[in-house]
Design an enzyme around this catalytic site. Structure first.
Site, PDB file in Angstrom:
ATOM      1  N   LEU A  30       0.696  -1.093   0.137  1.00 60.84           N
ATOM      2  CA  LEU A  30      -0.093  -0.009   0.209  1.00 60.84           C
ATOM      3  C   LEU A  30       0.747   1.306   0.046  1.00 60.84           C
ATOM      4  CD1 LEU A  30      -2.882  -1.091   2.305  1.00 60.84           C
ATOM      5  CD2 LEU A  30      -2.400  -1.532   0.176  1.00 60.84           C
ATOM      6  N   HIS A  31       0.280   2.137  -0.632  1.00 63.57           N
ATOM      7  CA  HIS A  31       1.009   3.657  -0.750  1.00 63.57           C
ATOM      8  C   HIS A  31       0.101   4.619  -0.689  1.00 63.57           C
ATOM      9  CE1 HIS A  31      -0.471   3.437  -4.783  1.00 63.57           C
ATOM     10  NE2 HIS A  31       0.187   2.458  -5.265  1.00 63.57           N
ATOM     11  N   HIS A  34      -3.304   4.334  -2.363  1.00 62.79           N
ATOM     12  CA  HIS A  34      -4.261   3.427  -1.672  1.00 62.79           C
ATOM     13  C   HIS A  34      -4.985   4.224  -0.424  1.00 62.79           C
ATOM     14  CE1 HIS A  34      -1.763   0.217  -3.421  1.00 62.79           C
ATOM     15  NE2 HIS A  34      -2.835  -0.127  -3.801  1.00 62.79           N
ATOM     16  N   GLN A 151      -9.363  -1.108 -15.803  1.00 60.51           N
ATOM     17  CA  GLN A 151      -9.849  -1.783 -14.873  1.00 60.51           C
ATOM     18  C   GLN A 151     -11.108  -1.069 -14.214  1.00 60.51           C
ATOM     19  OE1 GLN A 151      -7.525  -4.048 -11.700  1.00 60.51           O
ATOM     20  NE2 GLN A 151      -8.088  -2.140 -10.305  1.00 60.51           N
ATOM     21  N   VAL A 174      -3.201   9.639  -7.752  1.00 56.02           N
ATOM     22  CA  VAL A 174      -2.203  10.358  -6.778  1.00 56.02           C
ATOM     23  C   VAL A 174      -0.730  10.432  -7.637  1.00 56.02           C
ATOM     24  CG1 VAL A 174      -1.018  10.736  -4.582  1.00 56.02           C
ATOM     25  CG2 VAL A 174      -3.529   9.836  -4.775  1.00 56.02           C
ATOM     26  N   LEU A 182       1.510   7.217  -8.657  1.00 53.56           N
ATOM     27  CA  LEU A 182       1.976   6.316  -7.580  1.00 53.56           C
ATOM     28  C   LEU A 182       1.628   4.730  -8.229  1.00 53.56           C
ATOM     29  CD1 LEU A 182       1.545   7.981  -4.158  1.00 53.56           C
ATOM     30  CD2 LEU A 182       3.326   8.161  -5.934  1.00 53.56           C
ATOM     31  N   ARG A 185       4.429  -0.888  -8.310  1.00 51.78           N
ATOM     32  CA  ARG A 185       5.747  -1.549  -8.963  1.00 51.78           C
ATOM     33  C   ARG A 185       6.692  -0.504  -9.187  1.00 51.78           C
ATOM     34  NH1 ARG A 185       1.138  -4.350 -11.903  1.00 51.78           N
ATOM     35  NH2 ARG A 185       1.906  -6.458 -11.612  1.00 51.78           N
TER      36      ARG A 185
HETATM   37  O1  PAF Z   1      -5.978  -3.044  -8.775  1.00 54.56           O
HETATM   38  C1  PAF Z   1      -5.644  -3.844  -8.013  1.00 54.56           C
HETATM   39  O2  PAF Z   1      -4.890  -4.022  -7.201  1.00 54.56           O
HETATM   40  C2  PAF Z   1      -6.051  -5.306  -8.430  1.00 54.56           C
HETATM   41  O3  PAF Z   1      -5.998  -5.319  -9.851  1.00 54.56           O
HETATM   42  C3  PAF Z   1      -7.414  -5.824  -7.715  1.00 54.56           C
HETATM   43  C4  PAF Z   1      -8.553  -4.909  -7.883  1.00 54.56           C
HETATM   44  C5  PAF Z   1      -7.156  -5.732  -6.316  1.00 54.56           C
HETATM   45  C6  PAF Z   1      -7.604  -7.007  -8.236  1.00 54.56           C
HETATM   46  O4  PAF Z   1      -6.759  -8.152  -7.654  1.00 54.56           O
END
Ligand code: PAF
Length: 281
Positions: A30-31, A34, A151, A174, A182, A185
């Protein structure tokens, strides 16, 4: 804050939450991006539920599943600070007790394009785990970052097309002060690679500025390509495209989206920005 790892524990913790529940689905590491999702969830829902699961279904055979950063202790601290009520961090066997599921969500045509073209099966894996997590968490709201715009678009469409009773909320990207979006990776990048990675946001900014100056779609794309090429060498362009806001091709005016993907060393990065194209005269 309660940490749960099994479906039964999750069901019990979920049943104890009254009012609306907002879910933030993550793969951990998490950054600040998130944290922004968590804050949005905190503001808009009565309770916040975070999921942390590195989903094997969305990694191709040559991708970074094994080396994907796993930082549970630090992640729990971020969740605690952000005021999460429940964190669901299941094992692989808990999520897929019978091994990889034989039935998966088909993301349709959009799932084969852009990210889906470079990463076959990626969105089948993403939507399958997201749908499972919708069922398990029974969240009222779900917060996804605009950084992964395709996504977000596909999750929205899945919720609509498959009547999943959840409101999907997009949260703006962000960025570091120099523009880098951010991403978990980013921690793979060496110092020179990080400098090269700025080509992505520079290209997008140039496209946005060109649109603000009244350039048409072709002009916006040309400006973005020029800026990408003018950056520190080292980023290899995968795609740089202009779509409409729903990722349909060929916008000529109004709200649009400029999206870029590139390899920097062994790391694949993506980014995007909203663009408003001037009305055609
Ligand atoms: O964006 C992500 O971190 C992933 O694709 C998710 C939505 C948690 C599904 O694994």
């Amino acid at each position: 804050m309660e940490l749960v790892t099994t479906r039964e524990e999750l069901a019990t913790a979920r049943a104890a939450l009254s009012g609306t529940v907002g879910v933030v689905m993550t793969m951990g590491a998490l950054h600040e991006g998130h944290e922004t999702l968590l804050r949005a969830a905190r503001e808009q829902a009565d309770h916040v539920l975070v999921t942390i699961f590195v989903n094997p279904l969305q990694f191709g055979p040559n991708e970074d599943f094994d080396r994907y950063p796993r930082t549970l202790a630090a992640d729990l601290e971020v969740c605690r600070r952000a005021g999460a009520d429940v964190v669901f961090a299941p094992s692989r066997d808990e999520m897929y007790p019978e091994g990889e599921p034989r039935v998966r969500v088909n993301p349709g045509r959009l799932g084969e394009e852009l990210e889906g073209q470079s990463r076959p099966g990626f969105f089948h894996g993403v939507l399958t785990v997201v749908l499972k997590l919708f069922q398990l968490t029974r969240a009222d709201l779900a917060f996804f970052g605009e950084k992964d715009y395709q996504q977000l678009t596909l999750v929205r469409r899945m919720a609509r097309d498959l009547d999943v009773p959840v409101r999907v909320v997009g949260v703006p990207t962000v960025r570091e002060p120099d523009g880098l979006a951010l991403s978990s990776r980013n921690r793979y990048l060496s110092e020179p690679e990080r400098a090269a990675a700025l080509a992505l946001s520079a290209a997008l900014r140039a496209g946005v500025e060109a649109a603000e100056q009244g350039r048409d779609a072709a002009g916006v794309l040309a400006a973005a390509h020029r800026a990408f090429g003018a950056g520190t060498p080292g980023a290899q362009l995968d795609y740089l495209v202009l779509t409409d806001a729903d990722l349909e091709p060929g916008p000529v005016s109004g709200p649009a989206r400029l999206l870029v993907a590139a390899w920097v060393g062994n790391t694949r990065l993506i980014d995007n920005m909203p663009v408003r194209l001037a009305p055609r005269s």
